[in-house]
Design a protein around this motif. Sequence first.
Motif, PDB file in Angstrom:
ATOM      1  N   ALA A   1      78.343   9.356  35.687  1.00  0.00           N
ATOM      2  CA  ALA A   1      77.271  10.005  34.880  1.00  0.00           C
ATOM      3  C   ALA A   1      76.312   8.974  34.194  1.00  0.00           C
ATOM      4  O   ALA A   1      77.168   7.935  33.667  1.00  0.00           O
ATOM      5  CB  ALA A   1      77.916  11.124  34.158  1.00  0.00           C
ATOM      6  N   ARG A   2      75.304   9.213  33.727  1.00  0.00           N
ATOM      7  CA  ARG A   2      74.252   8.425  32.899  1.00  0.00           C
ATOM      8  C   ARG A   2      73.869   9.283  32.119  1.00  0.00           C
ATOM      9  O   ARG A   2      73.116  10.474  32.380  1.00  0.00           O
ATOM     10  CB  ARG A   2      73.167   7.654  33.706  1.00  0.00           C
ATOM     11  CG  ARG A   2      74.034   6.539  34.708  1.00  0.00           C
ATOM     12  CD  ARG A   2      73.017   6.166  35.786  1.00  0.00           C
ATOM     13  NE  ARG A   2      71.445   5.722  35.243  1.00  0.00           N
ATOM     14  CZ  ARG A   2      70.546   5.658  36.035  1.00  0.00           C
ATOM     15  NH1 ARG A   2      70.610   5.782  37.336  1.00  0.00           N
ATOM     16  NH2 ARG A   2      69.455   5.337  35.412  1.00  0.00           N
ATOM     17  N   HIS A   3      74.060   9.194  30.555  1.00  0.00           N
ATOM     18  CA  HIS A   3      73.634  10.117  29.584  1.00  0.00           C
ATOM     19  C   HIS A   3      72.217   9.537  29.002  1.00  0.00           C
ATOM     20  O   HIS A   3      72.061   8.578  28.560  1.00  0.00           O
ATOM     21  CB  HIS A   3      74.846  10.005  28.815  1.00  0.00           C
ATOM     22  CG  HIS A   3      75.977  10.415  29.033  1.00  0.00           C
ATOM     23  ND1 HIS A   3      76.285  11.793  29.274  1.00  0.00           N
ATOM     24  CD2 HIS A   3      77.136   9.787  29.752  1.00  0.00           C
ATOM     25  CE1 HIS A   3      77.601  12.006  29.856  1.00  0.00           C
ATOM     26  NE2 HIS A   3      77.982  10.709  30.129  1.00  0.00           N
ATOM     27  N   VAL A   4      71.349  10.541  29.077  1.00  0.00           N
ATOM     28  CA  VAL A   4      70.358  10.290  28.320  1.00  0.00           C
ATOM     29  C   VAL A   4      70.003  11.082  27.054  1.00  0.00           C
ATOM     30  O   VAL A   4      69.802  12.093  26.975  1.00  0.00           O
ATOM     31  CB  VAL A   4      68.882  10.924  29.109  1.00  0.00           C
ATOM     32  CG1 VAL A   4      67.496  10.457  28.670  1.00  0.00           C
ATOM     33  CG2 VAL A   4      69.111  10.458  30.587  1.00  0.00           C
ATOM     34  N   THR A   5      70.561  10.509  26.129  1.00  0.00           N
ATOM     35  CA  THR A   5      70.864  11.036  24.584  1.00  0.00           C
ATOM     36  C   THR A   5      69.734  11.056  23.805  1.00  0.00           C
ATOM     37  O   THR A   5      69.065  10.198  23.784  1.00  0.00           O
ATOM     38  CB  THR A   5      72.266  10.174  23.866  1.00  0.00           C
ATOM     39  OG1 THR A   5      71.760   8.864  24.100  1.00  0.00           O
ATOM     40  CG2 THR A   5      73.404  10.311  24.978  1.00  0.00           C
TER      41      THR A   5
ATOM     42  N   THR B   1      73.259  24.114  32.366  1.00  0.00           N
ATOM     43  CA  THR B   1      74.469  22.903  31.605  1.00  0.00           C
ATOM     44  C   THR B   1      75.475  22.829  32.524  1.00  0.00           C
ATOM     45  O   THR B   1      75.762  23.476  33.771  1.00  0.00           O
ATOM     46  CB  THR B   1      74.652  23.934  30.255  1.00  0.00           C
ATOM     47  OG1 THR B   1      75.251  25.206  30.817  1.00  0.00           O
ATOM     48  CG2 THR B   1      73.263  24.033  29.599  1.00  0.00           C
TER      49      THR B   1
ATOM     50  N   ILE C   1      73.838  12.919  37.136  1.00  0.00           N
ATOM     51  CA  ILE C   1      75.035  12.795  37.750  1.00  0.00           C
ATOM     52  C   ILE C   1      74.724  12.063  39.256  1.00  0.00           C
ATOM     53  O   ILE C   1      73.990  12.446  40.157  1.00  0.00           O
ATOM     54  CB  ILE C   1      75.677  14.213  37.891  1.00  0.00           C
ATOM     55  CG1 ILE C   1      75.964  15.109  36.785  1.00  0.00           C
ATOM     56  CG2 ILE C   1      76.938  14.031  38.729  1.00  0.00           C
ATOM     57  CD1 ILE C   1      76.746  14.320  35.717  1.00  0.00           C
TER      58      ILE C   1
ATOM     59  N   ALA D   1      72.042  19.513  27.928  1.00  0.00           N
ATOM     60  CA  ALA D   1      73.143  19.768  27.078  1.00  0.00           C
ATOM     61  C   ALA D   1      72.375  19.882  25.994  1.00  0.00           C
ATOM     62  O   ALA D   1      71.161  19.379  25.772  1.00  0.00           O
ATOM     63  CB  ALA D   1      73.957  18.312  27.095  1.00  0.00           C
TER      64      ALA D   1
ATOM     65  N   ASP E   1      72.347  18.016  23.081  1.00  0.00           N
ATOM     66  CA  ASP E   1      71.956  16.946  22.500  1.00  0.00           C
ATOM     67  C   ASP E   1      71.402  15.675  23.525  1.00  0.00           C
ATOM     68  O   ASP E   1      71.452  14.605  23.145  1.00  0.00           O
ATOM     69  CB  ASP E   1      73.139  16.434  21.643  1.00  0.00           C
ATOM     70  CG  ASP E   1      74.505  16.122  22.460  1.00  0.00           C
ATOM     71  OD1 ASP E   1      74.782  16.835  23.352  1.00  0.00           O
ATOM     72  OD2 ASP E   1      75.456  15.487  21.762  1.00  0.00           O
ATOM     73  N   GLU E   2      71.467  16.088  24.860  1.00  0.00           N
ATOM     74  CA  GLU E   2      71.119  15.041  25.859  1.00  0.00           C
ATOM     75  C   GLU E   2      70.790  15.610  27.073  1.00  0.00           C
ATOM     76  O   GLU E   2      70.761  17.002  27.310  1.00  0.00           O
ATOM     77  CB  GLU E   2      72.390  14.190  25.980  1.00  0.00           C
ATOM     78  CG  GLU E   2      73.473  15.068  26.767  1.00  0.00           C
ATOM     79  CD  GLU E   2      74.778  13.862  26.952  1.00  0.00           C
ATOM     80  OE1 GLU E   2      74.754  12.770  26.413  1.00  0.00           O
ATOM     81  OE2 GLU E   2      75.413  14.146  28.066  1.00  0.00           O
TER      82      GLU E   2
ATOM     83  N   THR F   1      72.038  14.813  31.133  1.00  0.00           N
ATOM     84  CA  THR F   1      73.123  14.031  32.256  1.00  0.00           C
ATOM     85  C   THR F   1      72.624  14.044  33.572  1.00  0.00           C
ATOM     86  O   THR F   1      72.514  14.885  34.135  1.00  0.00           O
ATOM     87  CB  THR F   1      74.341  14.826  31.777  1.00  0.00           C
ATOM     88  OG1 THR F   1      74.783  15.044  30.584  1.00  0.00           O
ATOM     89  CG2 THR F   1      75.340  13.835  32.498  1.00  0.00           C
TER      90      THR F   1
ATOM     91  N   ASN G   1      71.617  17.602  34.549  1.00  0.00           N
ATOM     92  CA  ASN G   1      72.163  18.659  33.601  1.00  0.00           C
ATOM     93  C   ASN G   1      72.041  18.608  32.302  1.00  0.00           C
ATOM     94  O   ASN G   1      71.351  17.716  31.869  1.00  0.00           O
ATOM     95  CB  ASN G   1      73.752  18.501  33.933  1.00  0.00           C
ATOM     96  CG  ASN G   1      74.606  18.976  34.983  1.00  0.00           C
ATOM     97  OD1 ASN G   1      73.836  19.289  35.978  1.00  0.00           O
ATOM     98  ND2 ASN G   1      75.589  18.385  35.369  1.00  0.00           N
TER      99      ASN G   1
END
Length: 208
Positions: free
Chosen positions: A77-81, A147, A71, A64, A66-67, A69, A62
């Motif tokens: 979830a694992r966030h790639v920020t 998103t 799923i 976003a 600022d990142e 995500t 997904n």
Amino acid sequence: MNKMILLGATTLLAALAGCKSETTTNASTIVANEAADLTAPAPAAAGANVTAEINPATPALNLAPDELTLILDNGSARHVTFGMGKETATTMVSSALGNPIEQEANQDCGAGKLDYAAFREGLSLYFQDGKFVGWDLDGRENGKFQTANGIGIGMTRKALEAAAGKVTVEESTIGQEFMIGEMSGLLSSAAADGKVTNLWAGATCIAR
């Protein structure tokens, strides 16, 4: 009589201790399993059959502002920020999209020199000083990435405004450019039926 009472108390204490040990073990197992779900798969050993799928379900991705995500199949979830290290970010996105098809540096970006990793599905990651700083998506995979509220390539301006609320659209040197908070993109036209052709966020190398 005293011996019988003492024996009964000892048996009860032993039973309680056993229950406490079992409860502690079960709680530790649950925490460990949840942590494992959020851990990136380990690299394959040398000589291993890399064509065999260890985990047949690849993460969904997904977008976003600022990142990115990931799923997982179990819903976690694992966030790639933004700010994450280049190697870590690239590896995490590769778990969903496969390895990058191109990794180069561009000296002529508005933000200065940016490294990038381009993937087959039209998504590129941008890095500066070894950190993940932005992403860019073109229209090669119509509607594949979105998103959390459904904004993606191919949707009309009317649908975009319904999903995002306030959308600023203006004609720029690169076309009909729109902005939604910290995320930007292009429309095929400014009309209500104009479609989203590009999306990006953070520091990128959009040619103007």
